[in-house]
Scaffold this motif. Sequence first.
Motif, PDB file in Angstrom:
ATOM      1  N   HIS A 209       0.817  -1.216   0.000  1.00 48.21           N
ATOM      2  CA  HIS A 209       0.000   0.000   0.000  1.00 48.21           C
ATOM      3  C   HIS A 209       0.854   1.271   0.000  1.00 48.21           C
ATOM      4  O   HIS A 209       0.494   2.265  -0.627  1.00 48.21           O
ATOM      5  N   LEU A 210       1.991   1.251   0.681  1.00 51.68           N
ATOM      6  CA  LEU A 210       2.844   2.437   0.795  1.00 51.68           C
ATOM      7  C   LEU A 210       4.059   2.383  -0.117  1.00 51.68           C
ATOM      8  O   LEU A 210       4.870   3.318  -0.144  1.00 51.68           O
ATOM      9  N   ARG A 211       4.209   1.315  -0.859  1.00 52.23           N
ATOM     10  CA  ARG A 211       5.443   1.080  -1.619  1.00 52.23           C
ATOM     11  C   ARG A 211       5.733   2.182  -2.627  1.00 52.23           C
ATOM     12  O   ARG A 211       6.887   2.576  -2.817  1.00 52.23           O
ATOM     13  N   ALA A 212       4.715   2.719  -3.290  1.00 48.54           N
ATOM     14  CA  ALA A 212       4.943   3.733  -4.321  1.00 48.54           C
ATOM     15  C   ALA A 212       5.630   4.968  -3.757  1.00 48.54           C
ATOM     16  O   ALA A 212       6.389   5.640  -4.457  1.00 48.54           O
ATOM     17  N   LYS A 213       5.381   5.268  -2.488  1.00 56.47           N
ATOM     18  CA  LYS A 213       5.962   6.471  -1.892  1.00 56.47           C
ATOM     19  C   LYS A 213       7.262   6.191  -1.139  1.00 56.47           C
ATOM     20  O   LYS A 213       8.221   6.956  -1.245  1.00 56.47           O
ATOM     21  N   CYS A 214       7.316   5.074  -0.392  1.00 59.82           N
ATOM     22  CA  CYS A 214       8.506   4.817   0.433  1.00 59.82           C
ATOM     23  C   CYS A 214       9.369   3.666  -0.087  1.00 59.82           C
ATOM     24  O   CYS A 214      10.480   3.455   0.414  1.00 59.82           O
ATOM     25  N   GLY A 215       8.857   2.911  -1.075  1.00 55.34           N
ATOM     26  CA  GLY A 215       9.652   1.847  -1.680  1.00 55.34           C
ATOM     27  C   GLY A 215       9.658   0.542  -0.916  1.00 55.34           C
ATOM     28  O   GLY A 215      10.359  -0.397  -1.308  1.00 55.34           O
ATOM     29  N   GLY A 262      24.996  15.008  23.241  1.00 53.89           N
ATOM     30  CA  GLY A 262      23.844  14.454  23.949  1.00 53.89           C
ATOM     31  C   GLY A 262      22.906  15.533  24.435  1.00 53.89           C
ATOM     32  O   GLY A 262      22.520  16.436  23.667  1.00 53.89           O
ATOM     33  N   PRO A 263      22.522  15.506  25.716  1.00 57.57           N
ATOM     34  CA  PRO A 263      21.585  16.517  26.234  1.00 57.57           C
ATOM     35  C   PRO A 263      22.127  17.937  26.136  1.00 57.57           C
ATOM     36  O   PRO A 263      21.365  18.900  26.205  1.00 57.57           O
ATOM     37  N   ASN A 264      23.441  18.060  25.979  1.00 59.58           N
ATOM     38  CA  ASN A 264      24.067  19.381  25.919  1.00 59.58           C
ATOM     39  C   ASN A 264      24.356  19.783  24.474  1.00 59.58           C
ATOM     40  O   ASN A 264      25.497  20.054  24.094  1.00 59.58           O
ATOM     41  N   GLY A 265      23.305  19.823  23.664  1.00 61.89           N
ATOM     42  CA  GLY A 265      23.449  20.329  22.302  1.00 61.89           C
ATOM     43  C   GLY A 265      23.780  19.296  21.253  1.00 61.89           C
ATOM     44  O   GLY A 265      24.255  19.642  20.163  1.00 61.89           O
ATOM     45  N   GLY A 266      23.528  18.026  21.547  1.00 59.83           N
ATOM     46  CA  GLY A 266      23.791  16.981  20.559  1.00 59.83           C
ATOM     47  C   GLY A 266      22.971  17.160  19.295  1.00 59.83           C
ATOM     48  O   GLY A 266      21.825  17.634  19.346  1.00 59.83           O
ATOM     49  N   GLU A 267      23.541  16.789  18.157  1.00 62.10           N
ATOM     50  CA  GLU A 267      22.870  16.936  16.864  1.00 62.10           C
ATOM     51  C   GLU A 267      21.964  15.737  16.598  1.00 62.10           C
ATOM     52  O   GLU A 267      22.425  14.597  16.544  1.00 62.10           O
ATOM     53  N   HIS A 268      20.672  16.030  16.423  1.00 63.55           N
ATOM     54  CA  HIS A 268      19.699  14.964  16.169  1.00 63.55           C
ATOM     55  C   HIS A 268      19.488  14.853  14.657  1.00 63.55           C
ATOM     56  O   HIS A 268      18.636  15.530  14.065  1.00 63.55           O
ATOM     57  N   VAL A 269      20.300  14.010  14.013  1.00 60.71           N
ATOM     58  CA  VAL A 269      20.291  13.901  12.557  1.00 60.71           C
ATOM     59  C   VAL A 269      20.340  12.433  12.146  1.00 60.71           C
ATOM     60  O   VAL A 269      20.660  11.547  12.938  1.00 60.71           O
ATOM     61  N   THR A 270      20.011  12.197  10.892  1.00 60.25           N
ATOM     62  CA  THR A 270      20.196  10.897  10.260  1.00 60.25           C
ATOM     63  C   THR A 270      20.599  11.173   8.820  1.00 60.25           C
ATOM     64  O   THR A 270      20.547  12.321   8.366  1.00 60.25           O
ATOM     65  N   ASP A 271      21.023  10.132   8.116  1.00 61.98           N
ATOM     66  CA  ASP A 271      21.331  10.360   6.704  1.00 61.98           C
ATOM     67  C   ASP A 271      20.229   9.752   5.850  1.00 61.98           C
ATOM     68  O   ASP A 271      19.376   9.000   6.325  1.00 61.98           O
ATOM     69  N   VAL A 272      20.260  10.086   4.580  1.00 58.62           N
ATOM     70  CA  VAL A 272      19.175   9.722   3.676  1.00 58.62           C
ATOM     71  C   VAL A 272      19.066   8.210   3.485  1.00 58.62           C
ATOM     72  O   VAL A 272      17.969   7.695   3.254  1.00 58.62           O
ATOM     73  N   THR A 273      20.173   7.469   3.618  1.00 58.87           N
ATOM     74  CA  THR A 273      20.094   6.005   3.455  1.00 58.87           C
ATOM     75  C   THR A 273      19.358   5.376   4.625  1.00 58.87           C
ATOM     76  O   THR A 273      18.511   4.494   4.443  1.00 58.87           O
ATOM     77  N   ASN A 274      19.676   5.809   5.843  1.00 60.23           N
ATOM     78  CA  ASN A 274      18.974   5.265   7.010  1.00 60.23           C
ATOM     79  C   ASN A 274      17.518   5.701   7.035  1.00 60.23           C
ATOM     80  O   ASN A 274      16.629   4.918   7.390  1.00 60.23           O
ATOM     81  N   ALA A 275      17.253   6.947   6.646  1.00 59.10           N
ATOM     82  CA  ALA A 275      15.873   7.438   6.635  1.00 59.10           C
ATOM     83  C   ALA A 275      15.013   6.650   5.661  1.00 59.10           C
ATOM     84  O   ALA A 275      13.813   6.457   5.883  1.00 59.10           O
ATOM     85  N   SER A 276      15.628   6.169   4.580  1.00 57.12           N
ATOM     86  CA  SER A 276      14.865   5.435   3.572  1.00 57.12           C
ATOM     87  C   SER A 276      14.445   4.054   4.052  1.00 57.12           C
ATOM     88  O   SER A 276      13.696   3.359   3.355  1.00 57.12           O
ATOM     89  N   ARG A 277      14.886   3.641   5.248  1.00 50.93           N
ATOM     90  CA  ARG A 277      14.532   2.323   5.796  1.00 50.93           C
ATOM     91  C   ARG A 277      13.459   2.406   6.876  1.00 50.93           C
ATOM     92  O   ARG A 277      13.214   1.429   7.575  1.00 50.93           O
ATOM     93  N   THR A 278      12.832   3.543   7.001  1.00 52.37           N
ATOM     94  CA  THR A 278      11.867   3.729   8.093  1.00 52.37           C
ATOM     95  C   THR A 278      10.414   3.554   7.676  1.00 52.37           C
ATOM     96  O   THR A 278       9.548   3.387   8.533  1.00 52.37           O
ATOM     97  N   MET A 279      10.109   3.623   6.374  1.00 51.33           N
ATOM     98  CA  MET A 279       8.750   3.706   5.849  1.00 51.33           C
ATOM     99  C   MET A 279       8.113   5.068   6.113  1.00 51.33           C
ATOM    100  O   MET A 279       6.912   5.247   5.920  1.00 51.33           O
TER     101      MET A 279
END
Length: 539
Positions: A209-215, A262-279
């Motif tokens: 159902h979601l494949r067309a958008k998230c693969g 971490g709690p003192n200004g840690g960067e909350h990021v991911t890269d596009v390859t990991n993001a593509s595995r979330t749906m």
Amino acid sequence: SFQIARYPSIGCMLVGVHRPLLIHPIYRVHTLLNTLNCSRPFIPIVLHRAYHFSRSTPLMSHEGHQHHPHRVHTDPAHVVPPFIGAIDQGTSSTRFILYDSTGHAVLAHQKEFEQIHPHPGWVEHDPMTIMETVTQCIHEVVEQMKTSGIGKASDIKAVGVTNQRETTVVWDKATGKPSYNAIVWCDARTSGTVSELLEKTPNKEDKDHLRAKCGLPLSTYFSGVKLKWMLDNVQGLRQACENGTALAGTIDSWLIWNLTGGPNGGEHVTDVTNASRTMLMDLATHTWDKDLCSFMEVPHAILPTIKSSAEVYGKFADGPLKGVPLAGCLGDQQAAMVGQQCFNKGEAKNTYGTGCFMLYNTGTSPVQSTHGLLTTVCYQLGPQAPVYYALEGSIAVAGSAVKWLRDNMGIIQSARDVETLASQVKDTGGLYFVPAFSGLFAPHWRDDARGVIVGLTHHSTKSHIARATLEAVSFQTREVLDAMRKDARSDLKILKVDGGMTKNATLLQIQADLVGIPVERPADVETTAFGAAFAAGLA
């Protein structure tokens, strides 16, 4: 034949010399980055020596000597600073590997950690333990630098990160404490969640159902489903998300956030390859999609910022690498694609680790699979660089089947023993092993499948079981390769392989016989870490 290919988008060159032998070394020189007028960290030259497997040809170098993959070079006379480090955070262990400016791995430290199995089919990791293994490995390598005399911590110019994909963590952004253990990619507890989500599809059973958008198909495998399970089942977590006190991400996000403060200004990021595995990410826009998040009932605010695979995300906040840039990030299988230099459309690799993962570069346009494969991001080597895509065939159990023989059945004492046993028999004697411990992934996507051994007779021995285990990995790879041929409408000419299991020559010979094309293994089979270092060098 002599081949030269240039990749203008990342400024590198691949040179390969192929000799007309069934088994032969292939020398490749990769010029990764021209740094004459550039202050960026770099790895200017890398020399790989690859080994070929064809049908019914034993592993041997052209000199006839046994091959030992993944050696490190620590003689100060042969080490050329500066260095780039790579954090390789895997399913069963963490490593930190140091590469010098010629691209050689010069130092490495590895530490295993506990696999937590609260119930059958459940697999968890302690996120705090994972962080401890990362810092321990880094400290150990820095100490090795001092004792070996090859350099000091300030000679490390950047560090890349590669990680087990899909494994999901939620934590409190004020305290840095995890809200729950990390749910691992191969965990099967979310089968009920998948059923619940299927009920929301138009015909109530459409996994695509979601494949067309998230693969990706609806499956227990992916992070969005695991995150929904946590929000539904961990007391107070959904409320914490609504209050703005919770953060979520895959292992790369957890590591980068902690290492950058971490709690003192840690960067909350991911890269596009990991993001593509979330749906949860739209493959076309490379952003979190509100409709996908709504379908999964995941609040957008807890998700990390999506970045490219090669840029500076932040700097180490403390420890021996304080001030060193964290400058590259890829999911482990995409990192192996980069490490194997699969930059051309139509090139593919297969990584044999805890699971087995074959990726096929489809270029800058995503190809939707009709034969049970996944459409995923392959890499984006810079914020302004094009996004490359891949078809992927994921196999849940590969090296973990060998681990099962060792830890659960006691058939072997170490992973190396499986090759010795398997080579003692010429075939399995009609015995077959389907290691569906947590269901079957590509191309079947059956969460309800379970493992089975069939064909046992009085003639069967542990050698037959060992060989059947290697054949199980090879048969699944052949099945994925067949699906890939159909989706890509092209035949692979060669299969590049890497990962810990590829040290097993018997496995690769079985694989070459089953797929019917040459199987090529690099001299350094740990291409995942090298891919992360490569990305950091380009940032």
